[in-house]
Design a protein around this motif. Structure first.
Motif, PDB file in Angstrom:
ATOM      1  N   TYR A   1      32.915 -50.752  39.594  1.00 14.29           N
ATOM      2  CA  TYR A   1      33.402 -51.103  38.269  1.00 14.29           C
ATOM      3  C   TYR A   1      34.180 -52.405  38.393  1.00 14.29           C
ATOM      4  CZ  TYR A   1      34.897 -50.445  33.448  1.00 14.29           C
ATOM      5  OH  TYR A   1      35.101 -50.602  32.097  1.00 14.29           O
ATOM      6  N   ILE A   2      34.575 -53.004  37.248  1.00 13.90           N
ATOM      7  CA  ILE A   2      35.210 -54.316  37.273  1.00 13.90           C
ATOM      8  C   ILE A   2      36.730 -54.246  37.297  1.00 13.90           C
ATOM      9  CG2 ILE A   2      33.256 -55.410  36.133  1.00 13.90           C
ATOM     10  CD1 ILE A   2      34.895 -55.451  33.544  1.00 13.90           C
ATOM     11  N   ASN A   3      37.332 -53.076  37.297  1.00 17.71           N
ATOM     12  CA  ASN A   3      38.782 -52.992  37.372  1.00 17.71           C
ATOM     13  C   ASN A   3      39.282 -53.615  38.672  1.00 17.71           C
ATOM     14  OD1 ASN A   3      38.887 -51.657  34.948  1.00 17.71           O
ATOM     15  ND2 ASN A   3      39.325 -49.646  35.814  1.00 17.71           N
ATOM     16  N   LEU A   4      40.365 -54.381  38.591  1.00 18.87           N
ATOM     17  CA  LEU A   4      40.915 -55.002  39.791  1.00 18.87           C
ATOM     18  C   LEU A   4      41.275 -53.932  40.814  1.00 18.87           C
ATOM     19  CD1 LEU A   4      43.350 -57.684  38.260  1.00 18.87           C
ATOM     20  CD2 LEU A   4      40.947 -57.952  38.939  1.00 18.87           C
ATOM     21  N   GLY A   5      40.798 -54.108  42.044  1.00 22.67           N
ATOM     22  CA  GLY A   5      41.127 -53.181  43.118  1.00 22.67           C
ATOM     23  C   GLY A   5      40.487 -51.822  43.016  1.00 22.67           C
ATOM     24  N   HIS A   6      39.423 -51.708  42.198  1.00 25.46           N
ATOM     25  CA  HIS A   6      38.790 -50.402  41.998  1.00 25.46           C
ATOM     26  C   HIS A   6      38.349 -49.775  43.317  1.00 25.46           C
ATOM     27  CE1 HIS A   6      36.335 -47.224  40.343  1.00 25.46           C
ATOM     28  NE2 HIS A   6      35.229 -47.744  40.824  1.00 25.46           N
ATOM     29  N   GLY A   7      37.943 -50.598  44.270  1.00 26.42           N
ATOM     30  CA  GLY A   7      37.472 -50.070  45.547  1.00 26.42           C
ATOM     31  C   GLY A   7      38.514 -49.260  46.291  1.00 26.42           C
ATOM     32  N   GLU A   8      39.801 -49.478  45.980  1.00 26.23           N
ATOM     33  CA  GLU A   8      40.863 -48.739  46.660  1.00 26.23           C
ATOM     34  C   GLU A   8      41.049 -47.332  46.105  1.00 26.23           C
ATOM     35  OE1 GLU A   8      44.410 -51.073  46.394  1.00 26.23           O
ATOM     36  OE2 GLU A   8      43.330 -52.947  46.753  1.00 26.23           O
ATOM     37  N   ASP A   9      40.379 -47.017  44.987  1.00 25.16           N
ATOM     38  CA  ASP A   9      40.622 -45.739  44.311  1.00 25.16           C
ATOM     39  C   ASP A   9      39.736 -44.608  44.824  1.00 25.16           C
ATOM     40  OD1 ASP A   9      42.483 -47.012  42.705  1.00 25.16           O
ATOM     41  OD2 ASP A   9      40.999 -47.520  41.168  1.00 25.16           O
ATOM     42  N   MET A  10      38.857 -44.877  45.777  1.00 24.93           N
ATOM     43  CA  MET A  10      37.916 -43.863  46.256  1.00 24.93           C
ATOM     44  C   MET A  10      38.097 -43.650  47.759  1.00 24.93           C
ATOM     45  SD  MET A  10      36.380 -43.275  43.395  1.00 24.93           S
ATOM     46  CE  MET A  10      36.554 -44.128  41.819  1.00 24.93           C
TER      47      MET A  10
ATOM     48  N   ALA B   1      49.688 -63.012  24.212  1.00 22.27           N
ATOM     49  CA  ALA B   1      48.335 -63.053  23.645  1.00 22.27           C
ATOM     50  C   ALA B   1      47.603 -64.328  24.055  1.00 22.27           C
ATOM     51  CB  ALA B   1      48.406 -62.957  22.125  1.00 22.27           C
ATOM     52  N   GLU B   2      46.348 -64.172  24.441  1.00 27.58           N
ATOM     53  CA  GLU B   2      45.472 -65.285  24.776  1.00 27.58           C
ATOM     54  C   GLU B   2      44.506 -65.547  23.623  1.00 27.58           C
ATOM     55  OE1 GLU B   2      45.275 -64.218  29.575  1.00 27.58           O
ATOM     56  OE2 GLU B   2      43.491 -64.003  28.326  1.00 27.58           O
ATOM     57  N   ARG B   3      43.883 -66.712  23.646  1.00 28.80           N
ATOM     58  CA  ARG B   3      42.793 -66.935  22.697  1.00 28.80           C
ATOM     59  C   ARG B   3      41.670 -65.964  23.046  1.00 28.80           C
ATOM     60  NH1 ARG B   3      39.821 -71.620  21.660  1.00 28.80           N
ATOM     61  NH2 ARG B   3      39.383 -71.619  23.888  1.00 28.80           N
ATOM     62  N   PRO B   4      41.078 -65.290  22.041  1.00 30.61           N
ATOM     63  CA  PRO B   4      40.026 -64.318  22.347  1.00 30.61           C
ATOM     64  C   PRO B   4      38.914 -64.890  23.235  1.00 30.61           C
ATOM     65  CG  PRO B   4      40.680 -64.116  20.061  1.00 30.61           C
ATOM     66  CD  PRO B   4      41.397 -65.317  20.601  1.00 30.61           C
ATOM     67  N   GLN B   5      38.482 -66.115  22.965  1.00 29.57           N
ATOM     68  CA  GLN B   5      37.405 -66.695  23.775  1.00 29.57           C
ATOM     69  C   GLN B   5      37.819 -66.800  25.238  1.00 29.57           C
ATOM     70  OE1 GLN B   5      38.611 -67.847  20.955  1.00 29.57           O
ATOM     71  NE2 GLN B   5      36.922 -68.161  19.504  1.00 29.57           N
ATOM     72  N   ASP B   6      39.095 -67.151  25.485  1.00 25.78           N
ATOM     73  CA  ASP B   6      39.573 -67.261  26.862  1.00 25.78           C
ATOM     74  C   ASP B   6      39.644 -65.894  27.526  1.00 25.78           C
ATOM     75  OD1 ASP B   6      39.840 -69.987  26.465  1.00 25.78           O
ATOM     76  OD2 ASP B   6      41.981 -69.869  25.971  1.00 25.78           O
ATOM     77  N   TYR B   7      40.138 -64.912  26.766  1.00 26.55           N
ATOM     78  CA  TYR B   7      40.231 -63.555  27.327  1.00 26.55           C
ATOM     79  C   TYR B   7      38.865 -63.049  27.752  1.00 26.55           C
ATOM     80  CZ  TYR B   7      40.791 -58.549  27.779  1.00 26.55           C
ATOM     81  OH  TYR B   7      40.752 -57.263  28.267  1.00 26.55           O
ATOM     82  N   TRP B   8      37.890 -63.180  26.857  1.00 31.60           N
ATOM     83  CA  TRP B   8      36.579 -62.619  27.152  1.00 31.60           C
ATOM     84  C   TRP B   8      35.851 -63.410  28.237  1.00 31.60           C
ATOM     85  CZ3 TRP B   8      35.454 -57.856  26.012  1.00 31.60           C
ATOM     86  CH2 TRP B   8      36.187 -57.236  24.999  1.00 31.60           C
ATOM     87  N   ARG B   9      36.151 -64.696  28.361  1.00 32.00           N
ATOM     88  CA  ARG B   9      35.574 -65.476  29.459  1.00 32.00           C
ATOM     89  C   ARG B   9      36.125 -64.976  30.796  1.00 32.00           C
ATOM     90  NH1 ARG B   9      37.486 -70.002  28.118  1.00 32.00           N
ATOM     91  NH2 ARG B   9      35.841 -70.453  26.595  1.00 32.00           N
ATOM     92  N   THR B  10      37.428 -64.715  30.833  1.00 31.42           N
ATOM     93  CA  THR B  10      38.028 -64.188  32.058  1.00 31.42           C
ATOM     94  C   THR B  10      37.470 -62.816  32.389  1.00 31.42           C
ATOM     95  OG1 THR B  10      40.089 -65.404  31.693  1.00 31.42           O
ATOM     96  CG2 THR B  10      40.203 -63.491  33.141  1.00 31.42           C
ATOM     97  N   ARG B  11      37.374 -61.958  31.392  1.00 29.70           N
ATOM     98  CA  ARG B  11      36.838 -60.618  31.628  1.00 29.70           C
ATOM     99  C   ARG B  11      35.418 -60.695  32.171  1.00 29.70           C
ATOM    100  NH1 ARG B  11      33.653 -56.658  30.010  1.00 29.70           N
ATOM    101  NH2 ARG B  11      34.415 -54.499  29.874  1.00 29.70           N
ATOM    102  N   GLY B  12      34.611 -61.600  31.602  1.00 31.58           N
ATOM    103  CA  GLY B  12      33.237 -61.727  32.065  1.00 31.58           C
ATOM    104  C   GLY B  12      33.109 -62.202  33.494  1.00 31.58           C
ATOM    105  N   GLY B  13      34.182 -62.783  34.034  1.00 36.23           N
ATOM    106  CA  GLY B  13      34.148 -63.258  35.411  1.00 36.23           C
ATOM    107  C   GLY B  13      34.685 -62.273  36.431  1.00 36.23           C
ATOM    108  N   LEU B  14      35.138 -61.093  35.983  1.00 37.10           N
ATOM    109  CA  LEU B  14      35.653 -60.096  36.940  1.00 37.10           C
ATOM    110  C   LEU B  14      34.503 -59.521  37.764  1.00 37.10           C
ATOM    111  CD1 LEU B  14      38.199 -58.184  34.643  1.00 37.10           C
ATOM    112  CD2 LEU B  14      38.678 -60.002  36.303  1.00 37.10           C
ATOM    113  N   ASP B  15      34.776 -59.309  39.034  1.00 34.47           N
ATOM    114  CA  ASP B  15      33.747 -58.825  39.956  1.00 34.47           C
ATOM    115  C   ASP B  15      33.631 -57.305  39.921  1.00 34.47           C
ATOM    116  OD1 ASP B  15      33.114 -61.387  40.916  1.00 34.47           O
ATOM    117  OD2 ASP B  15      34.733 -61.290  42.401  1.00 34.47           O
ATOM    118  N   TRP B  16      32.400 -56.811  40.002  1.00 31.10           N
ATOM    119  CA  TRP B  16      32.183 -55.380  40.245  1.00 31.10           C
ATOM    120  C   TRP B  16      32.620 -55.110  41.688  1.00 31.10           C
ATOM    121  CZ3 TRP B  16      30.082 -51.775  36.758  1.00 31.10           C
ATOM    122  CH2 TRP B  16      29.663 -52.306  35.532  1.00 31.10           C
ATOM    123  N   ASN B  17      33.388 -54.045  41.879  1.00 24.74           N
ATOM    124  CA  ASN B  17      33.904 -53.760  43.233  1.00 24.74           C
ATOM    125  C   ASN B  17      34.040 -52.253  43.414  1.00 24.74           C
ATOM    126  OD1 ASN B  17      37.121 -53.082  43.015  1.00 24.74           O
ATOM    127  ND2 ASN B  17      36.446 -54.393  41.342  1.00 24.74           N
TER     128      ASN B  17
END
Length: 327
Positions: free
Chosen positions: A25-34, A311-327
């Motif tokens: 999943y894309i949550n930061l540090g998700h790999g540590e939860d298993m 609060a961030e600009r919505p376009q900036d928020y969603w751009r950042t979210r789209g760049g999160l890695d699956w881990n």
């Protein structure tokens, strides 16, 4: 004809299974939860442990989706044999198909299709996995460009499910969430509003949909919030340099309340009276316990003023979210 208001259970925090039904999943540090591994049986046991912990803590709402790997199946296994009065209220979603084949580094993790064929197939799969109809069935990430809100075949079928007693909802994503929700609020089947609930992404970094959510609540829709901690960006796991200033403010306010970043972020959402439910996306029992401390947060006007600056600009928020890695 007015909507039949969907009443969601107390407390106003539910458990989302997005991070518990599939190994990546894309949550930061998700790999540590298993810690016990990511094979199917290990994750089934982990998901069941999380569900047991949530129940012990009083959580009575659980959110799943067809695309969350085996989340519905894990939930159905856990529910099997439990008396009806010992089951949480269940919401699920259709419209995305899980395609990662249990691989964290898959090229494509899920495929979106809002067709009548997918709805019919996934409704059957949901019934088989859970063993009973969910209380709430939602279009997963409805958008204006997907055309689902203009697809008569899909809307008519959802109307049939509504008439059978299933509450119908939609979830929203992206910078145009408010526009999508406004369009959905106008959809009627047989002279009656179709949608009883909306699940939207809202958090301290991305609050742009809150005004439209308040209007939806006033119109009789239940309001559910997802991604309350911005996929980990509003937690202690975030060490992104670009978020450092915002996190300083978050830490200062959280420190005044004696809670972590996550609890403050969720508490800020609960401070909005039109919000019926905030989903915890916790991947561990410790995270869930920390999230639940939000129920004890009472914000002062000075807190609200300080947090408004995150609060961030919505376009900036969603751009950042789209760049999160699956881990």
């Amino acid at each position: 004809m007015p909507r039949t208001r969907l009443t969601l259970p107390q407390p106003r925090i539910g458990l989302g299974l997005a991070a518990l039904g599939r190994p990546g999943y894309i949550n930061l540090g998700h790999g540590e939860d298993m810690p016990d591994g990511r094979d199917v049986e290990a994750m089934r046991a982990h998901c069941h442990a999380m569900l047991e912990t949530a129940w012990r803590h009083g959580i009575r709402y659980v959110d799943a989706a067809r695309s969350y790997g085996r989340a519905e199946a894990f939930l159905g296994d856990w529910l099997a044999g439990r008396p009806a009065d010992e089951r949480p209220v269940v919401g699920s979603k259709w419209g995305y198909t899980y395609t990662a084949d249990w691989q964290v580094d898959a090229d494509v993790h899920e495929v979106k299709e809002h067709s009548r064929e997918v709805l019919d197939r996934q409704w059957g799969e949901t019934l088989e996995a859970l063993g009973f109809p969910p209380a709430l069935y939602q279009i997963h990430s409805a958008t204006l460009d997907s055309g689902v809100l203009d697809n008569a075949a899909v809307l008519d079928r959802l109307g049939e499910l509504r008439d059978q007693g299933v509450a119908i909802g939609l979830t929203t994503s992206g910078p145009a969430q408010a526009e999508t929700l406004a369009r959905a609020m106008a959809v009627e089947i047989d002279g009656r509003p179709l949608f009883d609930a909306v699940q939207a992404t809202a958090n301290l970094f991305e609050p742009s949909v809150l005004g439209q959510l308040e209007q939806a609540s006033q119109a009789g829709m239940a309001v559910i919030i997802k991604e309350a901690v911005a996929n980990g960006r509003l937690t202690a796991r975030n060490d992104r340099a670009g978020d450092a200033s915002a996190l300083q403010t978050l830490d200062a306010v959280a420190g005044r309340h004696g809670v972590g970043r996550d609890a403050l972020a969720i508490g800020w959402l609960l401070d909005h009276p039109f919000v019926d439910m905030v989903l915890s996306g916790a991947g561990s029992e410790a995270q869930l316990a920390a999230n639940l401390r939000a129920l004890d947060v009472t914000l002062a006007p000075a807190d609200r003023e300080a947090l408004a600056g995150l609060a961030e600009r919505p376009q900036d928020y969603w751009r950042t979210r789209g760049g999160l890695d699956w881990n």
